[in-house]
Scaffold this motif. Structure first.
Motif, PDB file in Angstrom:
ATOM      1  N   GLY A  21       0.782  -1.231   0.000  1.00  0.00           N
ATOM      2  CA  GLY A  21       0.000   0.000   0.000  1.00  0.00           C
ATOM      3  C   GLY A  21       0.809   1.273   0.000  1.00  0.00           C
ATOM      4  O   GLY A  21       0.259   2.374   0.152  1.00  0.00           O
ATOM      5  N   TYR A  22       2.123   1.167  -0.188  1.00  0.00           N
ATOM      6  CA  TYR A  22       2.974   2.358  -0.217  1.00  0.00           C
ATOM      7  C   TYR A  22       3.145   2.862  -1.659  1.00  0.00           C
ATOM      8  O   TYR A  22       2.918   2.130  -2.619  1.00  0.00           O
ATOM      9  CB  TYR A  22       4.332   2.050   0.407  1.00  0.00           C
ATOM     10  CG  TYR A  22       4.237   1.762   1.888  1.00  0.00           C
ATOM     11  CD1 TYR A  22       3.903   2.771   2.787  1.00  0.00           C
ATOM     12  CD2 TYR A  22       4.450   0.478   2.394  1.00  0.00           C
ATOM     13  CE1 TYR A  22       3.791   2.511   4.154  1.00  0.00           C
ATOM     14  CE2 TYR A  22       4.350   0.211   3.752  1.00  0.00           C
ATOM     15  CZ  TYR A  22       4.021   1.232   4.624  1.00  0.00           C
ATOM     16  OH  TYR A  22       3.908   0.966   5.963  1.00  0.00           O
ATOM     17  N   ASN A  23       3.565   4.107  -1.776  1.00  0.00           N
ATOM     18  CA  ASN A  23       3.702   4.751  -3.076  1.00  0.00           C
ATOM     19  C   ASN A  23       5.128   4.567  -3.615  1.00  0.00           C
ATOM     20  O   ASN A  23       6.070   5.202  -3.128  1.00  0.00           O
ATOM     21  CB  ASN A  23       3.379   6.241  -2.956  1.00  0.00           C
ATOM     22  CG  ASN A  23       3.574   6.985  -4.262  1.00  0.00           C
ATOM     23  OD1 ASN A  23       3.658   6.383  -5.329  1.00  0.00           O
ATOM     24  ND2 ASN A  23       3.651   8.310  -4.185  1.00  0.00           N
ATOM     25  N   PRO A  24       5.319   3.720  -4.636  1.00  0.00           N
ATOM     26  CA  PRO A  24       6.669   3.457  -5.152  1.00  0.00           C
ATOM     27  C   PRO A  24       7.292   4.636  -5.884  1.00  0.00           C
ATOM     28  O   PRO A  24       8.504   4.664  -6.108  1.00  0.00           O
ATOM     29  CB  PRO A  24       6.451   2.276  -6.099  1.00  0.00           C
ATOM     30  CG  PRO A  24       5.045   2.450  -6.582  1.00  0.00           C
ATOM     31  CD  PRO A  24       4.291   2.986  -5.390  1.00  0.00           C
ATOM     32  N   GLU A  25       6.475   5.623  -6.266  1.00  0.00           N
ATOM     33  CA  GLU A  25       7.005   6.765  -7.026  1.00  0.00           C
ATOM     34  C   GLU A  25       7.970   7.612  -6.197  1.00  0.00           C
ATOM     35  O   GLU A  25       8.765   8.366  -6.758  1.00  0.00           O
ATOM     36  CB  GLU A  25       5.845   7.619  -7.542  1.00  0.00           C
ATOM     37  CG  GLU A  25       5.003   6.889  -8.595  1.00  0.00           C
ATOM     38  CD  GLU A  25       3.863   7.737  -9.121  1.00  0.00           C
ATOM     39  OE1 GLU A  25       3.750   8.906  -8.702  1.00  0.00           O
ATOM     40  OE2 GLU A  25       3.087   7.232  -9.954  1.00  0.00           O
ATOM     41  N   VAL A  26       7.924   7.474  -4.869  1.00  0.00           N
ATOM     42  CA  VAL A  26       8.850   8.241  -4.028  1.00  0.00           C
ATOM     43  C   VAL A  26      10.270   7.703  -4.132  1.00  0.00           C
ATOM     44  O   VAL A  26      11.219   8.349  -3.672  1.00  0.00           O
ATOM     45  CB  VAL A  26       8.405   8.238  -2.547  1.00  0.00           C
ATOM     46  CG1 VAL A  26       6.980   8.740  -2.391  1.00  0.00           C
ATOM     47  CG2 VAL A  26       8.555   6.847  -1.930  1.00  0.00           C
ATOM     48  N   ALA A  27      10.427   6.520  -4.728  1.00  0.00           N
ATOM     49  CA  ALA A  27      11.752   5.896  -4.801  1.00  0.00           C
ATOM     50  C   ALA A  27      12.743   6.765  -5.565  1.00  0.00           C
ATOM     51  O   ALA A  27      13.920   6.843  -5.200  1.00  0.00           O
ATOM     52  CB  ALA A  27      11.644   4.518  -5.450  1.00  0.00           C
ATOM     53  N   VAL A  28      12.279   7.411  -6.617  1.00  0.00           N
ATOM     54  CA  VAL A  28      13.182   8.255  -7.418  1.00  0.00           C
ATOM     55  C   VAL A  28      13.738   9.391  -6.564  1.00  0.00           C
ATOM     56  O   VAL A  28      14.957   9.624  -6.524  1.00  0.00           O
ATOM     57  CB  VAL A  28      12.452   8.820  -8.654  1.00  0.00           C
ATOM     58  CG1 VAL A  28      13.324   9.848  -9.364  1.00  0.00           C
ATOM     59  CG2 VAL A  28      12.081   7.692  -9.610  1.00  0.00           C
ATOM     60  N   ASN A  29      12.873  10.107  -5.869  1.00  0.00           N
ATOM     61  CA  ASN A  29      13.314  11.216  -5.025  1.00  0.00           C
ATOM     62  C   ASN A  29      14.199  10.731  -3.889  1.00  0.00           C
ATOM     63  O   ASN A  29      15.198  11.380  -3.545  1.00  0.00           O
ATOM     64  CB  ASN A  29      12.109  11.960  -4.452  1.00  0.00           C
ATOM     65  CG  ASN A  29      12.528  13.134  -3.578  1.00  0.00           C
ATOM     66  OD1 ASN A  29      13.152  14.075  -4.044  1.00  0.00           O
ATOM     67  ND2 ASN A  29      12.179  13.072  -2.288  1.00  0.00           N
ATOM     68  N   PHE A  30      13.851   9.562  -3.330  1.00  0.00           N
ATOM     69  CA  PHE A  30      14.655   9.029  -2.220  1.00  0.00           C
ATOM     70  C   PHE A  30      16.080   8.730  -2.687  1.00  0.00           C
ATOM     71  O   PHE A  30      17.047   9.104  -2.025  1.00  0.00           O
ATOM     72  CB  PHE A  30      14.015   7.780  -1.640  1.00  0.00           C
ATOM     73  CG  PHE A  30      14.858   7.142  -0.569  1.00  0.00           C
ATOM     74  CD1 PHE A  30      14.924   7.703   0.696  1.00  0.00           C
ATOM     75  CD2 PHE A  30      15.614   6.010  -0.841  1.00  0.00           C
ATOM     76  CE1 PHE A  30      15.733   7.136   1.686  1.00  0.00           C
ATOM     77  CE2 PHE A  30      16.413   5.434   0.137  1.00  0.00           C
ATOM     78  CZ  PHE A  30      16.473   6.000   1.398  1.00  0.00           C
ATOM     79  N   TRP A  31      16.213   8.053  -3.829  1.00  0.00           N
ATOM     80  CA  TRP A  31      17.558   7.722  -4.298  1.00  0.00           C
ATOM     81  C   TRP A  31      18.318   8.956  -4.757  1.00  0.00           C
ATOM     82  O   TRP A  31      19.554   8.992  -4.703  1.00  0.00           O
ATOM     83  CB  TRP A  31      17.486   6.676  -5.406  1.00  0.00           C
ATOM     84  CG  TRP A  31      17.139   5.316  -4.890  1.00  0.00           C
ATOM     85  CD1 TRP A  31      16.018   4.592  -5.149  1.00  0.00           C
ATOM     86  CD2 TRP A  31      17.916   4.531  -3.979  1.00  0.00           C
ATOM     87  NE1 TRP A  31      16.043   3.405  -4.454  1.00  0.00           N
ATOM     88  CE2 TRP A  31      17.199   3.341  -3.729  1.00  0.00           C
ATOM     89  CE3 TRP A  31      19.144   4.709  -3.355  1.00  0.00           C
ATOM     90  CZ2 TRP A  31      17.670   2.340  -2.891  1.00  0.00           C
ATOM     91  CZ3 TRP A  31      19.617   3.710  -2.503  1.00  0.00           C
ATOM     92  CH2 TRP A  31      18.884   2.544  -2.276  1.00  0.00           C
ATOM     93  N   GLN A  32      17.607   9.980  -5.151  1.00  0.00           N
ATOM     94  CA  GLN A  32      18.278  11.247  -5.471  1.00  0.00           C
ATOM     95  C   GLN A  32      18.866  11.860  -4.201  1.00  0.00           C
ATOM     96  O   GLN A  32      19.967  12.413  -4.229  1.00  0.00           O
ATOM     97  CB  GLN A  32      17.289  12.200  -6.146  1.00  0.00           C
ATOM     98  CG  GLN A  32      16.957  11.830  -7.586  1.00  0.00           C
ATOM     99  CD  GLN A  32      15.850  12.666  -8.191  1.00  0.00           C
ATOM    100  OE1 GLN A  32      15.063  13.291  -7.474  1.00  0.00           O
ATOM    101  NE2 GLN A  32      15.769  12.679  -9.515  1.00  0.00           N
ATOM    102  N   LYS A  33      18.130  11.759  -3.111  1.00  0.00           N
ATOM    103  CA  LYS A  33      18.657  12.247  -1.826  1.00  0.00           C
ATOM    104  C   LYS A  33      19.866  11.421  -1.395  1.00  0.00           C
ATOM    105  O   LYS A  33      20.854  11.969  -0.877  1.00  0.00           O
ATOM    106  CB  LYS A  33      17.567  12.179  -0.746  1.00  0.00           C
ATOM    107  CG  LYS A  33      16.487  13.222  -0.895  1.00  0.00           C
ATOM    108  CD  LYS A  33      15.646  13.375   0.367  1.00  0.00           C
ATOM    109  CE  LYS A  33      14.827  12.154   0.680  1.00  0.00           C
ATOM    110  NZ  LYS A  33      13.951  12.349   1.863  1.00  0.00           N
ATOM    111  N   MET A  34      19.791  10.121  -1.613  1.00  0.00           N
ATOM    112  CA  MET A  34      20.925   9.267  -1.276  1.00  0.00           C
ATOM    113  C   MET A  34      22.130   9.629  -2.137  1.00  0.00           C
ATOM    114  O   MET A  34      23.270   9.624  -1.665  1.00  0.00           O
ATOM    115  CB  MET A  34      20.549   7.798  -1.493  1.00  0.00           C
ATOM    116  CG  MET A  34      19.572   7.247  -0.469  1.00  0.00           C
ATOM    117  SD  MET A  34      20.323   6.965   1.152  1.00  0.00           S
ATOM    118  CE  MET A  34      21.189   5.428   0.841  1.00  0.00           C
ATOM    119  N   SER A  35      21.875   9.959  -3.391  1.00  0.00           N
ATOM    120  CA  SER A  35      22.952  10.349  -4.298  1.00  0.00           C
ATOM    121  C   SER A  35      23.619  11.636  -3.831  1.00  0.00           C
ATOM    122  O   SER A  35      24.848  11.763  -3.831  1.00  0.00           O
ATOM    123  CB  SER A  35      22.391  10.526  -5.712  1.00  0.00           C
ATOM    124  OG  SER A  35      23.389  10.977  -6.596  1.00  0.00           O
ATOM    125  N   ALA A  36      22.802  12.613  -3.415  1.00  0.00           N
ATOM    126  CA  ALA A  36      23.344  13.877  -2.914  1.00  0.00           C
ATOM    127  C   ALA A  36      24.179  13.646  -1.662  1.00  0.00           C
ATOM    128  O   ALA A  36      25.224  14.272  -1.461  1.00  0.00           O
ATOM    129  CB  ALA A  36      22.200  14.845  -2.618  1.00  0.00           C
TER     130      ALA A  36
END
Length: 263
Positions: free
Chosen positions: A213-228
């Motif tokens: 039931g979670y929103n997978p679309e947040v994965a892109v933003n999350f990995w961008q934060k990890m990249s930063a």
């Protein structure tokens, strides 16, 4: 003639030791039984968790347990609905938040998940935490530790494995378990998986978090934060992971497929 029979025997043993990863169907070498993997990993995990400092943040600890349990339920639901109910017995879920500033998380076989406080500093929602926990749970569901142990046993012992009909396998498992799990004072975390395993865990984890039931679309933003975050030095969690660009590109490819898993 004798060599021919030996070759046939070896080939037969290897074929019987092959498995398929749920959700992806990738073939993998599994020389070690589930019970042996669970026994060796539980020993390593218990030794680690006895000395690890549990987080004193009640809110973050509750968040880890809440998200973890939902993904665990979704995982078992998927296995049950896809003819793999027999796999559920291999999981005894446990979710812990450890007081450590490393940006990291890991999951041992059997569903023993540990998240580090350092990683929680980058998590802004249950959905983002689900990206991490879904990924880690996927490693366990895909039996990546078993596969890695099997590869090391095959590499270290070669034909001895099959010529002895795996009679000494328990000794072999003990010999490679420490190097596969690597939990302890020297490492503090599980040794890294291969990039193939990491991309597979990304894919499977996104599906499992979507079912939960979670929103997978947040994965892109999350990995961008990890990249930063990695600009000042690669976080342990990403040390052998695919490049940030590759990972994000792969996630974007997966997102349309995930619609069929949404409730």
């Amino acid at each position: 003639m004798r060599r021919k029979y030996i070759f046939i025997y070896v080939l037969s043993c290897l074929l019987m030791s092959c498995g398929s990863v749920p959700l992806t169907g990738r073939k993998q070498l599994l020389l070690v039984s589930d019970s042996e993997v669970l026994s060796s990993s539980l020993t390593q995990y218990n030794d680690y968790i006895k000395t690890a400092r549990k987080s004193t943040s009640s809110s973050q600890t509750a968040m880890v347990k809440r998200v973890g349990q939902k993904i665990a339920v979704a995982t078992e639901e998927y296995l049950r609905q896809n003819g793999m109910s027999n796999e559920i017995k291999n999981f005894s879920w446990e979710f812990n938040l450890v007081a450590d500033k490393q940006v990291n998380a890991f999951c041992m076989p059997g569903g023993k998940i540990v998240v580090y406080e350092g990683l929680m500093e980058l998590v802004s929602s249950d959905d983002e935490l689900a990206v991490v926990i879904g990924h880690e749970v996927a490693h366990a569901v895909a039996k990546h530790s078993n596969e890695r142990m099997s590869q090391q046993i095959a590499a270290q012992y070669g034909s001895q494995i099959l010529s002895a009909a795996l009679s000494e396998k328990s000794t072999m498992v003990k010999n490679v378990a420490g190097t596969v799990y690597g939990i302890g004072a020297q490492y503090g975390v599980m040794l890294p998986f291969s990039r193939t395993h990491e991309l597979e865990a990304d894919y499977m984890g996104l599906i499992l978090m979507t079912i939960a039931g979670y929103n997978p679309e947040v994965a892109v933003n999350f990995w961008q934060k990890m990249s930063a975050q990695s600009e000042g030095g690669v976080p342990e969690f990403m040390s052998t992971h695919p490049s940030d660009t590759h990972r994000i590109n792969e996630i974007n490819k997966i997102l349309p497929e995930l619609k069929k898993y949404k409730r």
